[in-house]
Design a protein around this motif. Structure first.
Motif, mmCIF file in Angstrom:
data_model
loop_
_atom_site.group_PDB
_atom_site.id
_atom_site.type_symbol
_atom_site.label_atom_id
_atom_site.label_comp_id
_atom_site.label_asym_id
_atom_site.label_seq_id
_atom_site.Cartn_x
_atom_site.Cartn_y
_atom_site.Cartn_z
ATOM 1 N N THR A 126 -43.972 -5.677 1.497
ATOM 2 C CA THR A 126 -42.919 -5.870 2.434
ATOM 3 C C THR A 126 -42.066 -4.566 3.123
ATOM 4 N N TYR A 127 -42.330 -3.357 2.390
ATOM 5 C CA TYR A 127 -41.384 -2.388 2.574
ATOM 6 C C TYR A 127 -42.073 -1.419 3.675
ATOM 7 N N ARG A 128 -41.226 -1.275 4.676
ATOM 8 C CA ARG A 128 -41.493 -0.611 6.027
ATOM 9 C C ARG A 128 -40.531 0.281 6.356
ATOM 10 N N PRO A 129 -40.125 1.454 5.840
ATOM 11 C CA PRO A 129 -39.178 2.664 5.933
ATOM 12 C C PRO A 129 -39.606 3.354 7.081
ATOM 13 N N GLY A 130 -38.861 4.220 7.473
ATOM 14 C CA GLY A 130 -39.494 5.567 8.165
ATOM 15 C C GLY A 130 -39.848 6.587 7.301
#
Length: 199
Positions: A126-130
């Motif tokens: 679920t990790y959605r960084p830039g």
């Protein structure tokens, strides 16, 4: 009347003292030369020992198409490496990729299967960084551990520094210590490990 000896005795004594001083000086020079030779030999042995391992590097960049991290590597040693473990880390997450063997590659290229595994792990999380911002700020980094063709284990840290791993040392423990040093106030969630051949 005191007998100070003959001139010949004085000349002989002076010659003996001079010979002792010269011998002492020569011994000091020889010792310094020996130390220089020993240092040079130690450096040569060290350079020979790390020669192949120093030609192996792995790093991370952003794939222009997917905008996700991509693994790049080069192995210019001419020999395969074994038990390759890659850690791609951010302050919040670590993804781990394991290879059984990775063949030589004189030119840098994408590690295809490693990148596929990394991107699959990212998509399943679920990790959605830039990702681009993380890379540019130094918060997206890669470390690696591997065995060379003569069975020495090596660790290349987030800064690209190469060091030998002692036989009894666990590379995961070394990585964890480097991760804490790099991101001291952040927690970590490890990604799963999936062995596979080189891409």
């Amino acid at each position: 009347m005191t007998d100070w000896g003959s001139v010949a005795d004085w000349v002989s004594a002076s010659a003996t003292v001079a010979a002792l001083l010269a011998a002492s000086y020569a011994a000091r020079v020889a010792y310094r030369q020996l130390r220089v030779l020993e240092d040079q030999e130690e450096y040569r042995q060290r350079a020979e020992k790390i020669r192949d391992a120093s030609r192996v590097a792995v790093w991370v960049r952003i794939d222009a198409m997917s905008a996700l991290p991509e693994l790049r590597y080069v192995n210019a040693s001419g020999m395969p490496i074994y038990d390759l473990v890659l850690w791609v880390a951010t302050p919040e997450q670590t993804f781990t990729i394991v290879y059984v063997v990775d063949g030589p590659s004189a030119e840098s290229k994408t590690m295809v299967r490693g990148t596929d595994d990394l991107q699959r792990q990212i998509c399943e999380s679920t990790y959605r960084p830039g990702w681009t911002q993380l890379l540019e700020s130094g918060h997206l980094v890669c470390a690696a551990a591997f065995r060379d063709s003569v069975n020495r284990r090596w660790f290349r840290d987030f800064h690209g520094r190469l060091s030998e791993v002692e036989e009894q040392e666990d590379v995961g423990t070394r990585f964890a210590a480097h991760r804490v040093a790099r991101f001291p106030r952040d927690s970590d969630t490890d990604g799963s490990r999936h062995p596979g051949p080189a891409g």
